[in-house]
Design a protein around this motif. Structure first.
Motif, PDB file in Angstrom:
ATOM      1  N   MET A 216       1.213  -1.078  -0.247  1.00 25.89           N
ATOM      2  CA  MET A 216      -0.162   0.069  -0.250  1.00 25.89           C
ATOM      3  C   MET A 216       0.741   1.210   0.149  1.00 25.89           C
ATOM      4  O   MET A 216       1.712   1.162   0.410  1.00 25.89           O
ATOM      5  CB  MET A 216      -0.933  -0.409   1.362  1.00 25.89           C
ATOM      6  CG  MET A 216      -2.558  -1.299   1.020  1.00 25.89           C
ATOM      7  SD  MET A 216      -2.862  -1.445   2.783  1.00 25.89           S
ATOM      8  CE  MET A 216      -3.687   0.783   2.586  1.00 25.89           C
ATOM      9  N   PRO A 217       0.070   2.780  -0.239  1.00 31.69           N
ATOM     10  CA  PRO A 217       1.211   3.926  -0.406  1.00 31.69           C
ATOM     11  C   PRO A 217       1.580   4.352   0.987  1.00 31.69           C
ATOM     12  O   PRO A 217      -0.097   3.348   1.507  1.00 31.69           O
ATOM     13  CB  PRO A 217       0.482   4.312  -0.608  1.00 31.69           C
ATOM     14  CG  PRO A 217      -0.349   3.961  -2.039  1.00 31.69           C
ATOM     15  CD  PRO A 217      -0.422   2.313  -0.955  1.00 31.69           C
ATOM     16  N   PRO A 218       2.786   4.532   1.466  1.00 33.62           N
ATOM     17  CA  PRO A 218       3.073   4.700   2.432  1.00 33.62           C
ATOM     18  C   PRO A 218       1.852   5.969   3.277  1.00 33.62           C
ATOM     19  O   PRO A 218       1.711   5.912   4.885  1.00 33.62           O
ATOM     20  CB  PRO A 218       4.480   4.942   2.894  1.00 33.62           C
ATOM     21  CG  PRO A 218       4.594   4.899   1.296  1.00 33.62           C
ATOM     22  CD  PRO A 218       3.907   4.257   0.353  1.00 33.62           C
ATOM     23  N   GLU A 219       1.472   7.070   2.707  1.00 38.27           N
ATOM     24  CA  GLU A 219       0.622   7.658   3.143  1.00 38.27           C
ATOM     25  C   GLU A 219      -0.498   7.273   3.700  1.00 38.27           C
ATOM     26  O   GLU A 219      -0.729   7.231   4.573  1.00 38.27           O
ATOM     27  CB  GLU A 219       0.554   9.580   2.162  1.00 38.27           C
ATOM     28  CG  GLU A 219      -0.753   9.997   2.420  1.00 38.27           C
ATOM     29  CD  GLU A 219       0.308  10.413   3.917  1.00 38.27           C
ATOM     30  OE1 GLU A 219      -0.510  11.150   4.914  1.00 38.27           O
ATOM     31  OE2 GLU A 219       1.580  10.871   4.190  1.00 38.27           O
ATOM     32  N   GLN A 220      -0.966   6.330   2.481  1.00 40.94           N
ATOM     33  CA  GLN A 220      -2.163   5.732   2.889  1.00 40.94           C
ATOM     34  C   GLN A 220      -2.300   4.736   4.558  1.00 40.94           C
ATOM     35  O   GLN A 220      -3.322   4.536   5.032  1.00 40.94           O
ATOM     36  CB  GLN A 220      -2.944   4.623   1.967  1.00 40.94           C
ATOM     37  CG  GLN A 220      -4.018   4.293   2.364  1.00 40.94           C
ATOM     38  CD  GLN A 220      -4.875   3.655   1.037  1.00 40.94           C
ATOM     39  OE1 GLN A 220      -3.935   2.868  -0.160  1.00 40.94           O
ATOM     40  NE2 GLN A 220      -5.643   2.587   0.573  1.00 40.94           N
ATOM     41  N   VAL A 221      -0.621   4.169   4.655  1.00 41.72           N
ATOM     42  CA  VAL A 221      -0.973   3.273   5.676  1.00 41.72           C
ATOM     43  C   VAL A 221      -0.868   4.713   7.351  1.00 41.72           C
ATOM     44  O   VAL A 221      -1.147   3.896   8.492  1.00 41.72           O
ATOM     45  CB  VAL A 221       0.589   2.485   5.607  1.00 41.72           C
ATOM     46  CG1 VAL A 221       1.094   1.889   7.017  1.00 41.72           C
ATOM     47  CG2 VAL A 221       0.558   1.637   4.553  1.00 41.72           C
ATOM     48  N   ARG A 222      -0.281   5.208   7.166  1.00 41.77           N
ATOM     49  CA  ARG A 222       0.200   6.256   7.880  1.00 41.77           C
ATOM     50  C   ARG A 222      -1.376   7.243   8.243  1.00 41.77           C
ATOM     51  O   ARG A 222      -1.657   7.192   9.716  1.00 41.77           O
ATOM     52  CB  ARG A 222       0.778   7.370   7.326  1.00 41.77           C
ATOM     53  CG  ARG A 222       1.155   9.194   8.165  1.00 41.77           C
ATOM     54  CD  ARG A 222       1.322  10.123   7.408  1.00 41.77           C
ATOM     55  NE  ARG A 222       1.418  11.255   8.438  1.00 41.77           N
ATOM     56  CZ  ARG A 222       2.674  11.195   9.648  1.00 41.77           C
ATOM     57  NH1 ARG A 222       3.304  10.488   9.823  1.00 41.77           N
ATOM     58  NH2 ARG A 222       2.535  12.066  10.360  1.00 41.77           N
ATOM     59  N   GLN A 223      -2.089   7.865   7.577  1.00 37.60           N
ATOM     60  CA  GLN A 223      -3.491   7.809   7.731  1.00 37.60           C
ATOM     61  C   GLN A 223      -4.568   6.752   7.875  1.00 37.60           C
ATOM     62  O   GLN A 223      -4.788   7.383   9.474  1.00 37.60           O
ATOM     63  CB  GLN A 223      -4.456   7.937   6.394  1.00 37.60           C
ATOM     64  CG  GLN A 223      -3.535   9.365   5.646  1.00 37.60           C
ATOM     65  CD  GLN A 223      -3.066  10.827   6.431  1.00 37.60           C
ATOM     66  OE1 GLN A 223      -3.819  10.793   7.660  1.00 37.60           O
ATOM     67  NE2 GLN A 223      -2.341  11.192   7.155  1.00 37.60           N
ATOM     68  N   GLY A 224      -4.571   5.324   7.817  1.00 39.13           N
ATOM     69  CA  GLY A 224      -4.975   4.183   8.270  1.00 39.13           C
ATOM     70  C   GLY A 224      -4.404   4.254   9.879  1.00 39.13           C
ATOM     71  O   GLY A 224      -5.027   4.201  10.613  1.00 39.13           O
ATOM     72  N   MET A 225      -2.893   4.578  10.288  1.00 36.65           N
ATOM     73  CA  MET A 225      -2.474   4.290  11.557  1.00 36.65           C
ATOM     74  C   MET A 225      -2.797   5.398  12.544  1.00 36.65           C
ATOM     75  O   MET A 225      -3.696   5.359  13.840  1.00 36.65           O
ATOM     76  CB  MET A 225      -0.838   3.983  11.486  1.00 36.65           C
ATOM     77  CG  MET A 225      -0.556   3.089  11.167  1.00 36.65           C
ATOM     78  SD  MET A 225       0.998   2.612  11.092  1.00 36.65           S
ATOM     79  CE  MET A 225       1.747   2.655  12.169  1.00 36.65           C
ATOM     80  N   LEU A 226      -3.013   6.637  12.172  1.00 35.15           N
ATOM     81  CA  LEU A 226      -3.476   7.569  13.298  1.00 35.15           C
ATOM     82  C   LEU A 226      -5.603   6.905  13.037  1.00 35.15           C
ATOM     83  O   LEU A 226      -5.687   7.721  14.319  1.00 35.15           O
ATOM     84  CB  LEU A 226      -3.581   8.978  12.219  1.00 35.15           C
ATOM     85  CG  LEU A 226      -1.722   9.793  11.839  1.00 35.15           C
ATOM     86  CD1 LEU A 226      -1.965  10.508  10.804  1.00 35.15           C
ATOM     87  CD2 LEU A 226      -1.066   9.947  13.326  1.00 35.15           C
ATOM     88  N   ALA A 227      -6.073   6.434  11.871  1.00 34.97           N
ATOM     89  CA  ALA A 227      -7.521   6.798  12.471  1.00 34.97           C
ATOM     90  C   ALA A 227      -7.692   5.880  13.073  1.00 34.97           C
ATOM     91  O   ALA A 227      -8.644   5.541  13.995  1.00 34.97           O
ATOM     92  CB  ALA A 227      -8.108   6.472  11.122  1.00 34.97           C
ATOM     93  N   GLN A 228      -6.876   4.852  14.028  1.00 33.02           N
ATOM     94  CA  GLN A 228      -6.677   3.973  14.559  1.00 33.02           C
ATOM     95  C   GLN A 228      -7.009   4.338  16.694  1.00 33.02           C
ATOM     96  O   GLN A 228      -6.713   3.930  16.964  1.00 33.02           O
ATOM     97  CB  GLN A 228      -6.244   3.010  14.732  1.00 33.02           C
ATOM     98  CG  GLN A 228      -6.260   1.693  13.303  1.00 33.02           C
ATOM     99  CD  GLN A 228      -4.593   0.836  13.129  1.00 33.02           C
ATOM    100  OE1 GLN A 228      -4.696   0.344  14.194  1.00 33.02           O
ATOM    101  NE2 GLN A 228      -4.735   0.657  12.174  1.00 33.02           N
ATOM    102  N   GLY A 229      -6.213   6.324  15.825  1.00 32.60           N
ATOM    103  CA  GLY A 229      -5.672   6.953  16.981  1.00 32.60           C
ATOM    104  C   GLY A 229      -4.227   6.685  17.273  1.00 32.60           C
ATOM    105  O   GLY A 229      -4.034   7.042  19.022  1.00 32.60           O
ATOM    106  N   PRO A 231      -0.625   7.723  18.168  1.00 31.59           N
ATOM    107  CA  PRO A 231       0.488   8.528  18.149  1.00 31.59           C
ATOM    108  C   PRO A 231       0.937   9.324  16.689  1.00 31.59           C
ATOM    109  O   PRO A 231       1.719   8.046  16.349  1.00 31.59           O
ATOM    110  CB  PRO A 231       1.026   8.777  19.248  1.00 31.59           C
ATOM    111  CG  PRO A 231       1.075   7.250  19.648  1.00 31.59           C
ATOM    112  CD  PRO A 231      -0.178   6.830  18.917  1.00 31.59           C
ATOM    113  N   GLU A 232       1.557  10.091  15.964  1.00 28.59           N
ATOM    114  CA  GLU A 232       1.798  10.506  15.226  1.00 28.59           C
ATOM    115  C   GLU A 232       3.400   9.822  14.956  1.00 28.59           C
ATOM    116  O   GLU A 232       3.975   9.653  13.936  1.00 28.59           O
ATOM    117  CB  GLU A 232       2.041  11.718  14.874  1.00 28.59           C
ATOM    118  CG  GLU A 232       0.679  11.956  14.781  1.00 28.59           C
ATOM    119  CD  GLU A 232       0.954  14.403  13.937  1.00 28.59           C
ATOM    120  OE1 GLU A 232       2.571  14.444  13.702  1.00 28.59           O
ATOM    121  OE2 GLU A 232      -0.436  14.798  13.066  1.00 28.59           O
TER     122      GLU A 232
END
Length: 280
Positions: A216-229, A231-232
């Protein structure tokens, strides 16, 4: 007496088991003794290791400290100074291979560098265990594997030599209990370089089930992790390291074999031991 910080973490628990198996007295520091579930015979210390004054009385009779920089945070110098003043003799620091083989964002390496510098300045005999990524990090994939059999992530070609926490713990116990490790820095890795496709495949073999890794694209993975709550810091740490490991694999050393007289435990062995975590 051996004082263990990060006592309920993956390495801390293993180290306590190894130390107790060798007859050592262990004081295990935990913020919540009621949920620690540590072995019988361990002296459980309810304290916050990032606030060393909370465990002042526990340092009496401590000869060596197993120090987890993440548990102690920025209080390493204060804690080790207190240990030295009470007659402590040595410290083993659970550091990271990234100190010697930098990847990802610089700020994530600095925590370990600062801990190492504090240990050197403490007056205690020091040993640094600069470990590769833990095989146990793959437990983060368990919900996806249980639900779909597909791990979705970025940088599938990122390759490291993941280490079993038991190997780190066994080396740590040797350094805490025995002379000959003073002033040494050990880069500890597993025996084999594996990318993320390899790791998922080996978990599948342990389960007797075919699994797959979906890029998956890294930014999509990043946003998915942030959506799970999360921390950045978590996606920043993970994705920064994976991006670099996709360009150049992490180190593979024979240090565990040289120190323990046996091969390092493989990722396949770890997966077999932990297969239940990936089953429905």
């Amino acid at each position: 007496m051996i004082l263990v910080t990060g006592a309920t973490g993956a390495v801390g628990r293993e180290a306590i088991g190894v130390l107790r198996g060798r007859g050592a007295e262990v004081a295990a520091v935990t913020r919540d003794p009621s949920t620690a579930a540590l072995p019988d015979g361990v002296h459980v210390v309810g304290a916050d290791p990032s606030k060393p004054q909370t465990l002042s009385s526990a340092l009496d009779g401590v000869e060596a400290v197993l120090l987890s920089p993440r548990a102690v945070s920025g209080a390493t110098a204060e804690l080790l100074s207190m240990a030295a003043d009470r007659g402590g003799k040595r410290v083993v620091v659970l550091s990271a291979a990234t100190v010697e083989y930098p990847v990802g964002q610089r700020r994530f390496v600095e925590q370990f560098e600062l801990a190492e510098e504090a240990a050197k300045a403490s007056g205690l005999a020091w040993t640094f265990l600069r470990s590769a990524d833990f095989a146990a990090n793959a437990l983060a994939w368990a919900p996806q594997i249980r639900a779909t059999g597909v791990v979705r992530g970025a940088y599938g070609d990122a390759a490291t030599s993941p280490i079993h926490q038991r190997d780190i713990a066994t080396v740590a116990a040797d350094a805490l209990l025995n002379a000959g490790h003073e002033g040494r820095s050990y880069v500890l890795t597993g025996p084999q370089s594996l990318n993320q496709y390899d790791k998922v495949r080996l978990i599948g073999q342990a389960l007797g089930r075919e699994l797959s890794f979906a890029e998956m694209p890294p930014e999509q993975v990043r946003q998915g992790m942030l959506a799970q709550g999360l921390p950045e810091e978590v996606p920043d740490r993970l994705l920064g390291s994976l991006a670099d490991y996709a360009l150049k694999p992490g180190p593979t050393t024979d240090t565990v074999q040289r120190l323990l007289g046996r091969p390092a435990l493989s990722f396949a062995e770890w997966a077999s031991e932990n297969a239940a975590a990936f089953r429905n």
